[in-house]
Design an enzyme around this catalytic site. Structure first.
Site, PDB file in Angstrom:
ATOM      1  N   GLU A 128      51.224  17.791  32.245  1.00 45.54           N
ATOM      2  CA  GLU A 128      50.384  16.619  32.424  1.00 45.54           C
ATOM      3  C   GLU A 128      50.678  15.959  33.772  1.00 45.54           C
ATOM      4  OE1 GLU A 128      48.054  16.455  30.516  1.00 45.54           O
ATOM      5  OE2 GLU A 128      48.494  16.091  28.414  1.00 45.54           O
ATOM      6  N   ASP A 160      51.435  27.807  26.158  1.00 41.50           N
ATOM      7  CA  ASP A 160      51.849  26.619  25.413  1.00 41.50           C
ATOM      8  C   ASP A 160      51.508  26.705  23.925  1.00 41.50           C
ATOM      9  OD1 ASP A 160      49.106  26.436  25.793  1.00 41.50           O
ATOM     10  OD2 ASP A 160      49.217  24.742  27.152  1.00 41.50           O
ATOM     11  N   ASN A 200      42.073  16.205  33.583  1.00 39.95           N
ATOM     12  CA  ASN A 200      43.048  15.452  34.397  1.00 39.95           C
ATOM     13  C   ASN A 200      43.859  16.390  35.290  1.00 39.95           C
ATOM     14  OD1 ASN A 200      44.779  16.723  32.636  1.00 39.95           O
ATOM     15  ND2 ASN A 200      45.636  14.877  31.728  1.00 39.95           N
ATOM     16  N   HIS A 242      45.521  19.014  34.457  1.00 37.98           N
ATOM     17  CA  HIS A 242      46.740  19.642  33.926  1.00 37.98           C
ATOM     18  C   HIS A 242      46.567  21.162  33.889  1.00 37.98           C
ATOM     19  CE1 HIS A 242      45.480  19.366  29.373  1.00 37.98           C
ATOM     20  NE2 HIS A 242      44.903  20.361  29.965  1.00 37.98           N
TER      21      HIS A 242
END
Ligand code: PGA
Length: 253
Positions: free
Chosen positions: A149, A73, A142, A144
């Site tokens: 996400e 990313d 979280n 990810h």
């Protein structure tokens, strides 16, 4: 060590132990296939792993001259020379310190404003390399993976992501203030990640304990993106005691 059909969990005492074990796995991949395609990750977790790989390269034990890489990313809007861009991170943390050929490294272009163009371009790059032999992943608090996400569709290939408030807050530590954290990023998708032949997920610290427990032992759901890895047939998780603390407390390891 826990092993079932598809997931191997290796415990390390601490961050350094995790880094050495992860580097060993990547090193073995490069030794067995010198022109391996490595899927690479950024963030604080892989820094120790990259340092160990550099150390073995300097000793003459590792050769990156045929290795090809594709990163997960990049922040949208950041120039590759921006100190917070993932292009800059990869250059300074690994690429400039080993004998990899820059032409063999790939990262989404954060400056491309045409989202459709960039997503298609990057997917084509990934496909042109053939399958990713080994995909290195960190995990967000979280859960990810990449910048996929919670609640993003499992099937997505490279796409533009609106970062969640949780991720913006977690990543603010790298910026002068939270307002400077880009709100969007280009990320390879869950589908790209799942098509890798092997996956190596690394995690360190108590802040990852919940995410790790939910990802490995919870239901497979887009609200816990890393839970999809339960469906991959070759995943190795290298995590330290703190990251595995909830799993251990529950007697699952
Ligand atoms: P970290 O990030 O390594 O900085 O904790 C991991 C991730 O967000 O994937």
């Amino acid at each position: 060590m826990k092993e079932d059909d598809t997931m191997l969990i290796c415990t390390a005492n601490d961050y350094n132990g995790m880094s050495r074990k992860a580097a060993n796995i990547i090193s073995a991949q490069i030794i067995m296939k010198p022109n391996a395609v490595l899927g690479l990750a950024t963030g604080s977790t892989p820094i120790g792993t990259y340092l160990q790989l550099i150390n073995w390269y300097e000793k003459g034990d590792l050769d990156f001259s045929f290795v090809r890489t594709v990163n997960l990313d990049e922040y949208k809007g950041l120039d590759p020379n921006n100190l917070q861009s993932y292009a800059y991170f990869m250059k300074t943390t690994l690429f400039d310190q080993v004998n990899i050929r820059p032409v063999n490294t790939n990262i989404p272009n954060g400056l491309e404003t045409d989202i459709d163009f960039e997503c298609k371009r990057y997917n084509t790059v990934i496909k042109s390399l053939g399958d990713i032999d080994l995909q290195l992943l960190g995990i967000g608090t979280n859960a990810h993976i990449g910048f996929n996400e919670p609640n993003s569709a499992f099937e997505k290939e490279t796409h533009c992501v609106k970062l969640s408030p949780n991720t913006i807050e977690s990543n603010a530590r790298f910026f002068e203030n939270e307002d400077d954290v880009p709100r969007f990023a280009y990320s390879t998708g869950i589908k790209n990640i799942m098509q890798s032949k092997k996956i190596l997920l690394i995690a360190s610290g108590k802040s990852k304990a919940d995410a790790l427990y939910n990802s490995i032992f919870g239901p497979i759901t887009p609200s816990v993106p890393a839970s999809i890895l339960q469906l991959h047939n070759n995943v190795t998780i290298v995590a330290d005691e703190d990251a595995l603390s909830i799993i251990k407390e529950k007697g699952l390891l």
